[in-house]
Design a protein around this motif. Structure first.
Motif, short mmCIF file in Angstrom:
data_model
loop_
_atom_site.label_atom_id
_atom_site.label_comp_id
_atom_site.label_asym_id
_atom_site.label_seq_id
_atom_site.Cartn_x
_atom_site.Cartn_y
_atom_site.Cartn_z
N ARG A 132 41.91 66.68 5.90
CA ARG A 132 41.42 67.71 6.81
C ARG A 132 42.29 67.71 8.07
O ARG A 132 43.01 66.76 8.34
CB ARG A 132 39.98 67.44 7.20
CG ARG A 132 39.03 67.73 6.06
CD ARG A 132 37.59 67.65 6.53
NE ARG A 132 36.69 67.70 5.40
CZ ARG A 132 35.94 68.75 5.09
NH1 ARG A 132 35.97 69.84 5.82
NH2 ARG A 132 35.14 68.72 4.03
N CYS A 134 36.25 70.50 11.81
CA CYS A 134 35.16 71.33 11.29
C CYS A 134 34.02 71.28 12.29
O CYS A 134 33.73 70.22 12.85
CB CYS A 134 34.71 70.75 9.94
SG CYS A 134 33.47 71.71 9.09
N GLU A 181 35.48 73.86 -0.90
CA GLU A 181 36.70 73.51 -0.17
C GLU A 181 37.09 72.06 -0.42
O GLU A 181 36.26 71.24 -0.84
CB GLU A 181 36.48 73.73 1.33
CG GLU A 181 36.20 75.19 1.68
CD GLU A 181 35.91 75.39 3.16
OE1 GLU A 181 35.15 74.58 3.73
OE2 GLU A 181 36.43 76.35 3.75
N ALA A 236 43.51 75.02 11.48
CA ALA A 236 42.90 73.86 10.80
C ALA A 236 42.95 72.60 11.66
O ALA A 236 42.18 71.68 11.44
CB ALA A 236 43.60 73.59 9.47
N ARG A 247 40.93 74.36 3.40
CA ARG A 247 39.79 75.20 3.75
C ARG A 247 39.95 76.57 3.09
O ARG A 247 41.05 76.98 2.73
CB ARG A 247 39.72 75.42 5.26
CG ARG A 247 39.51 74.16 6.08
CD ARG A 247 39.59 74.52 7.55
NE ARG A 247 40.75 75.37 7.80
CZ ARG A 247 40.96 76.08 8.89
NH1 ARG A 247 40.07 76.07 9.86
NH2 ARG A 247 42.04 76.81 9.03
#
Lengths: 555, 233
Positions: free
Chosen positions: B43, B88, A237, B54, A123
């Motif tokens: 991710r 996210c 990203e 994160a 990110r």
């Protein structure tokens, strides 16, 4: 997970000696004595786990094996399968990486009129910067000067630093702090506005600026917010670069990006490229655990090496003397150097000091390794890891009750989740892989030997010599990030790009073939470490079964 | 010690990742447990040290449906834990020029008008993996107490969980971000010694001294270094 009873026994000895140790002063060793202990115990001087490079600008130099493999890696792209006419993004300045150096560069480039694209692997802002706890050096108090900062940095680096780079950093330091203050960083201050500054190891004045022990997080939050507020800065990203693109004049002219989730490639044409990809902790050189974030895999070093940039001190790694050893979940994470700055001492199994707590990092790491190996005075955890104590409760005895809670809230919070109360108990520490001292050779504006390419931050080398002082890493990234952003923009306004090419990749693969090592080398850049227990056997393993990571070729 | 070692190696825990059953050894974090089960993270993984936000994760237990929130890298796996990562969450990010703002409630409401709709349900506080009193700083924001907002939100890793749970669609972590910047820029007193030093450097006050050191032979430089005065603590 509180300490098991046999470790508690050693803690009792540490507590018993505390009153005496409070008054005990162990002198710093001289710069000559430093050279001796480092050569004998520091991992950089071990013979094992290293080899000579077989090709590229640093051919015949010895590097840690894990780094050598990345530098000599196979390209992830087949130049014949990439259509260089299909440009996805056309910008003035491409920035690869979005830590402190990348975002500082982006802001300065934008201010100077560039159209900027940031490509980042995780990110926006995920980086080593965000985990930096200790702080940032800048000689701004009345009894200090950038010249003293220069001298401290040279001495800490064993006088092997590139002087022009050290001066650039020390000179620009107060300006960087001021710039961040104006952007809205909450530096620790007294009520009259004067900075509350700490003295870390190897520094002759108090000059480390902090934001409690969340310094990197606070700065990164502000930089990220500012980047999002600016026109003309785009960011992508989860899309790292896997190869630089050149033009037929020998200039760097863009990069190939890959979408980590879909494996789709994008081409960026850029008049100037700033590689700000940070360090290599996740290569785990010499088998050490690391403080580094998930993406610290030397990507920038590998890409820059392939276009002809040489490395300086590529073999010099910083093992931070206070990495956690217990509990198991925390192995390798950083115990900030502020603990030592506040008076935390390093103690062996018998309750005795190992060395002066204010020795520079490589020196103290060497002392700890001696204590735990040759002298057998370390403490072994149930999982078999060994370490020495860092006496945190001593801080409250020196500075008054409540100091630990006030100055080290992040640390106390993290350990409390595992039932370890750092206000009353010490923490077990051992050296952990923290930083790459060297990197890509650069000038005082972070320009490399190859036109069109800049390398601010940890990926660049020479500033820190063979050992970096605490508080100089976050400083390095702001100073050289700002310089690179400004210079790359000036260059972008003048440069004329030629025809795009990947001939350097063709040439590179030919050399690997000629040396007969194609099948022995991984694809690089690594992009992400592979900690998944099962090998990713659903991906195409094109070459050997030995390879543990970076198995897939992308085009 | 041997017993402890064996115990650590043998005790296996049942856990559920996105409702799928796995067994993992005790002593792992949620993050390392995912990796133990064979997930290669893209991710939901960043600094691996509790600083970046994160790896926000929601979890509960087969025997207790109450939702809990943690950072995957900082939370130990427990028996019968059910985990889902939320890497996210969509929020609006307003654009502003910090240099043109003033540190007032009106300015903050101008940028985040919905702040006034907070009705104090406290979901945000309950969802914070950093144990921040989110609702408290939201009311401090409305009162214009920006030092309190800064202090109370200082451990924010901007994982977005508070926004994910806000019934009003507010984004407390973004609101605190703006206020911390206003505080750092406008409300903290400026550092005079910093400004003076910047001026001296720009005027070239230290350049000659540096040039002199630069041309000093190495042996002498080492001597100057070893003999330099070190400020007492």
């Amino acid at each position: 997970m509180p300490y098991p009873p046999y470790m508690e026994e050693s803690i009792r000895k540490l507590e018993a000696s505390r009153q005496r140790r409070m008054k005990e002063e162990i002198p710093l060793i001289s710069s000559d004595e430093r050279d001796i202990i480092v050569r004998k115990y520091h991992p950089d001087y071990r013979e094992t786990g290293k080899r000579k490079l077989l090709l590229g600008p640093n051919k015949d130099e010895t590097m840690p094996e894990e780094l050598a493999n990345q530098l000599e890696g196979n390209s992830r792209v087949d130049p014949d399968k990439v259509d260089l006419s299909k440009i996805g993004y056309d910008v003035d300045v491409l920035i690869i990486g979005s830590g402190g150096a990348g975002l500082s560069a982006a802001l300065l480039a934008q201010e100077n009129g560039a159209k900027v694209l940031i490509a980042t692997k995780l990110r926006l802002g995920d980086s080593n910067t965000i985990g930096a706890e200790g702080g940032t050096q800048a000689a701004d108090r009345p009894n200090d000067s950038p010249v003293l900062h220069y001298l401290d940095t040279m001495g800490g680096g064993h006088f092997e630093n590139v002087p022009e780079l050290v001066w650039a950093m020390a000179r620009d330091a107060p300006m960087a702090i001021k710039w961040l203050e104006d952007l809205g960083v909450n530096w620790d201050k007294e009520t009259d506005g004067s900075m509350r500054e700490l003295e870390l190891a190897g520094e002759c004045r108090r000059r480390v600026h902090s934001c409690k022990d969340y310094t990197g997080l606070e700065v990164m939050r502000v930089l990220r917010d500012e980047v999002r507020c600016r026109d003309n800065i785009d960011y992508i990203e989860f899309e790292p670069a896997i190869e630089l693109i050149m033009d037929d004049e020998g200039q760097v002219a863009g990069a190939i990006l890959v979408n980590l989730e879909t494996n789709e490639l994008s081409l960026v044409r850029a008049k100037a490229v700033i590689v700000a990809t940070g360090g290599l902790g996740r290569l785990h050189t010499q088998g050490f655990p690391t403080t580094n974030h998930y993406g610290a895999t030397a990507d920038g070093l590998a890409m820059a090496y392939r276009v002809g940039c040489s490395l300086i001190y590529g073999d010099s790694i910083q093992y931070h003397p206070t990495g956690a050893v217990y509990p198991l979940q925390f192995v390798g994470i950083l115990i900030t150097e502020n603990v030592r700055a506040l008076g935390g001492q390093i103690i062996n199994i018998d309750g005795e000091q190992v060395a002066c707590n204010l020795e520079p990092r490589d020196i103290l790491a060497s002392f700890e390794i001696r204590e735990c190996t040759e002298r057998h005075k370390g403490i072994t955890t149930p999982a078999g890891n060994v370490g020495v104590w860092e006496d945190i409760p001593l801080i409250d005895m020196i500075h008054g009750e409540g100091t630990i809670a006030r100055r080290l809230p992040s640390l106390v919070h993290k350990f409390s989740r595992f039932n370890i109360d750092l206000i009353h108990e010490p923490v077990l520490v051992y050296p952990t892989l923290h930083y790459q001292n060297g990197g890509v050779r650069m000038d005082a504006n972070s320009a490399t030997e190859v036109p069109g390419l800049w390398v601010p931050g940890e990926v660049g080398g020479g500033v820190h010599g063979r050992n970096r002082l605490g508080g100089n890493a976050t400083l390095d990234i702001y100073v050289f990030g700002r310089r690179a952003g400004r210079e790359a923009t000036r260059y972008a306004k003048e440069v004329k790009l030629g025809k795009l090419t990947l001939n350097h990749v063709r040439q590179w693969q030919k050399e690997l073939e000629w040396l007969g090592i194609v099948k022995e080398r991984p694809f690089s850049p690594m992009l992400l470490p592979n900690y998944a227990r099962q090998p990713s056997d659903y991906l195409a393993d094109l070459y050997t079964e030995k390879l543990q990571s970076g198995l897939v070729k992308l085009a | 010690m041997a017993e402890a070692e064996v115990a650590e190696k043998v005790r296996m825990l049942d856990i559920y990742i996105m409702e799928k059953h796995y067994q993992v050894p005790e002593g792992l974090t949620i993050q390392t447990a995912l990796e133990y089960c064979g997930y290669r993270l893209i991710r939901g993984c960043g600094c691996r040290g509790g600083s970046c936000g994160a790896c926000a994760t929601v979890y509960n237990f087969t025997h207790d449906p109450t939702l809990r929130y943690g950072l995957a890298c900082q939370t130990a796996v427990e028996l019968d834990m059910c985990v889902v990562q939320i890497p996210c969450f969509p929020t609006a990010k307003p654009i502003y020029d910090i240099k043109k703002l003033r540190p007032t409630v009106d300015q903050v409401l101008g940028i985040y008008p919905d702040l006034a709709t907070c009705f104090g349900c406290n979901n945000c506080t309950q969802s914070c993996p950093q144990d921040i009193e989110v609702m408290d700083f939201m009311s401090a924001a409305l009162r214009g107490d920006f030092p309190a907002v800064t202090a109370e939100s200082f451990e924010c890793v901007m994982c977005g969980m508070c926004a994910a749970r806000c019934p009003q669609g507010l984004s407390p972590y973004n609101i605190a971000m703006l206020i911390r910047r206003l505080h750092g820029r406008y409300l903290l007193p400026k550092s005079k010694h910093l400004e003076e030093k910047v001026k001296e450097i720009e005027e070239g006050k230290y350049d000659a001294e540096y040039e002199k050191l630069r041309s000093t032979p190495m042996e002498e430089l080492r001597h100057i270094y070893d003999e330099r005065w070190i400020e007492p603590k």
